[in-house]
Every structure is written in structure tokens, then in C-alpha cells.
Design an enzyme around this catalytic site. Structure first.
Site, short mmCIF file in Angstrom:
data_model
loop_
_atom_site.label_atom_id
_atom_site.label_comp_id
_atom_site.label_asym_id
_atom_site.label_seq_id
_atom_site.Cartn_x
_atom_site.Cartn_y
_atom_site.Cartn_z
N SER A 41 4.25 -19.90 8.21
CA SER A 41 4.14 -19.00 9.35
C SER A 41 2.72 -18.49 9.49
O SER A 41 1.98 -18.35 8.50
CB SER A 41 5.10 -17.81 9.16
N TYR A 70 8.27 -10.84 4.64
CA TYR A 70 8.47 -12.15 5.25
C TYR A 70 7.24 -13.03 5.02
O TYR A 70 7.34 -14.18 4.57
CB TYR A 70 8.76 -12.01 6.74
#
Length: 334
Positions: free
Chosen positions: A136, A161
Site C-alpha cells: 500500500s 495498517y
């Protein structure tokens, strides 16, 4: 660029197949004539009926099979790999969402760390040709240097995350080093489009504007995102699947790529694109920056261009128009 086409004699395992990117990528591979095994736990992080709708699209293809299971179920995974000759794994399954990781950290450790370790172990023991996995843009944290390059240090994540995604990259590096497993990390930049995730801002903005409800705009709309249309993401990943032979021949068969539009858009301008596509103005409420958010994302995609000759090119206005048309047909007309 002398890339071989995707080899449809191989079997592709796509985890997170009922997810946004997973469905679109699986569909692309199936349209090419490839055999795809889908894997997803169909959790209720967001509306499961949307995941079911994506699966319904994939189930129309004869060369698609689906397994409802969790990546943390190592026994199920082992049985799946033992019963099928899986050549390429595309691991897109993960607990998504930056803000949700602040509320429910356990879900991220289980899915993104334990689940990914299980995938690595399967690849190790079953000699897969190539593992591609979702990372990501969030790994860049509050990086001030732009555009974000895969050469940049990413040691300061600002959300759990992001920390789990950086961990995935480190784990993959270790397995590539120890066991010569070819691994490709995919740092996706703010993906949007039809069948997208309802927890993403563009989806909730569209819903609120259609319903005449106010939208929450953080940092007064003064944030930039490298919004990337789903077709560009899928085409980029497909090119990187084709690049597996080149990766396998390297001494350390490990590589990370940014897949982004390479053109950051100001949040307030993005909202205006939605307004234009809907033909309706938003009721705007302005809020300060949220914990875990970053001011700007901007992908340096020079490696993607140099290695596989691909550059995302969908303009934001066109991508948003396609999404809004889908939203009105699929969501609003029901």
C-alpha cells in the site's frame, strides 16, 4: 519490452477474490482464458451483498472456482495447495482501512500478518512460480519527499495498517532470500472505480451527494491523493505477472512497485469531479486532519515504466464518470 503474455496454462490463486481489486483482476485473468481459484473469507467489514455481487460475476466463468475460507486457517490452505497445482499466487486478501486499524488492531495482525505468513509458507512448500502481494502507498507514512519512490526509507508508518503492509514486504524479502521465491510487492495508490469499497471516501461522497446529505471533508479539502482507476491497477498487475520470468532469474528474486496514476489530485477538486458527474452540488462540512491520515500521496512509477512499459493513464474525470454511472445503475436505482 519483450514480455511474455500471461501464461494461461498455469493456475492462479487470487486471495481476496470477492474484494474490489481481487474481483477485477480475477475477471481479467478469466477473460484471458486462465484458470483462477478464488479465496475469500467474505467478512462483514462492509456490506457482504456487494462481495456477493462481485462473486456472481466471477461464477459465470467455467474456469473459476471459489473457496470461502480465512487465510489464518493453515490447514485449509494446505489442503487447497495439496489438491491443486497452483503456479502463481496473487495475495490481495487483507483487512483494509487505515482508520479502522485504530479501532480494531487485532483484525489486522491476524489477517495481514498471520494470514500472509501462511501464504508464504504455502509458496515455500509448494514451489510456486511467483507470489504477487498487495502492499500500500500508506507505507510511506508522513514522507515529505515527493514523489514517493520505492527507494525511499519507509520506517515511520502512521497507522497499524501501514505497519502490517511494511511487515509484509519484509517477510516477503526474507522468503525470497532464504528460499528463492520470486515475490513482487504492489504498492497501490488510492484505487477507485465500479464495485469499489463502500468505506472509501469517493463512494461515501457519491452516496451522500445523491441523498442530499452533507459530506465530511478533512483538512479543508487541502489533501492530495494519487487516485488510480481500477482498470489501470489491473493492467499494471497483469504486466507484472508477465514479468515473472525476469524476476525469477535475479539473484534475489524480490521487487516492489508503485502502481499509481502519477498525478496527485487535490481532494476538493476530486469532489468537484464527483459533483460534475452527478450534476449535483455537495453539502460540505469541513473537519481537521484525522489520525492516521497523510497530507499527500504521489507515486514515482519509473520502475513500472522501465521494467514492464506500463503507465496508468485514466483521467480522473473519466474514471469518476464511469464510477458514478455504475453507482447510479447498481446502487441508486435499487
Amino acid at each position: 519490452m519483450n514480455l511474455k503474455p500471461v501464461d494461461c496454462k498455469k493456475t492462479y490463486l487470487v486471495t481476496g477474490a470477492a474484494g474490489f481489486i481481487g474481483m477485477h483482476l480475477s475477471k481479467k485473468l478469466l477473460e484471458m482464458g486462465c484458470k483462477v481459484i478464488g479465496y475469500d473469507n467474505l467478512n462483514d467489514y462492509y456490506d457482504v451483498t456487494l462481495k456477493d455481487s462481485r462473486l456472481n460475476i466471477l461464477n459465470k466463468y467455467e474456469n473459476f472456482t471459489f473457496h470461502k475460507a480465512d487465510l489464518t486457517d493453515k490447514e485449509y490452505l494446505a489442503k487447497l495447495f495439496a489438491e491443486n497445482k497452483i503456479n502463481v499466487v496473487i495475495n490481495l486478501a487483507a483487512q483494509a482501512g487505515v482508520r479502522y486499524s485504530i479501532e480494531n488492531p487485532d483484525a489486522y495482525i491476524q489477517s495481514n500478518i498471520v494470514g500472509f505468513l501462511n501464504i508464504l509458507e504455502m509458496c515455500r512448500h509448494h514451489q510456486v512460480d511467483h507470489l504477487l502481494y498487495a502492499s500500500s502507498s500508506s507505507v510511506y507514512g508522513a514522507n515529505k519527499k515527493i514523489p514517493f519512490s520505492t527507494e525511499d526509507r519507509v520506517d515511520n508508518p502512521v497507522s497499524l495498517y501501514a505497519a502490517t503492509k511494511k511487515s509484509n514486504e519484509l517477510m516477503a524479502h526474507t522468503y525470497s532470500h532464504l528460499y528463492k521465491i520470486p515475490t513482487t510487492g504492489l504498492r497501490f495508490f488510492t484505487v477507485y472505480g465500479p464495485y469499489g469499497r463502500p468505506d472509501m471516501a469517493y463512494f461515501s461522497f457519491t452516496k451522500a451527494i445523491m441523498e442530499g446529505k452533507p459530506i465530511k471533508i478533512f483538512n479543508n479539502g487541502d489533501m492530495y491523493r494519487d487516485f488510480t482507476y481500477i482498470d489501470d491497477i489491473v493492467n499494471g498487475v497483469t504486466k507484472l505477472i508477465e514479468n515473472s520470468a525476469a524476476l525469477k532469474n535475479k539473484e534475489l528474486p524480490y521487487k516492489i512497485y508503485n502502481i499509481g496514476n502519477n498525478k496527485p489530485v487535490k481532494l476538493i477538486d476530486f469532489i468537484q469531479a464527483i459533483e460534475h458527474a452527478l450534476g449535483k452540488k455537495a453539502i460540505k462540512e469541513f473537519y481537521p486532519m484525522q489520525p492516521g491520515d497523510v497530507y499527500q500521496t504521489y507515486a514515482d512509477i519509473s520502475d513500472l515504466i522501465n521494467d514492464v512499459g506500463f503507465k496508468p493513464d485514466t483521467p480522473i474525470q473519466e474514471g469518476i464518470k464511469r464510477f458514478v454511472n455504475w453507482y447510479i445503475r447498481y446502487i441508486y436505482s435499487k
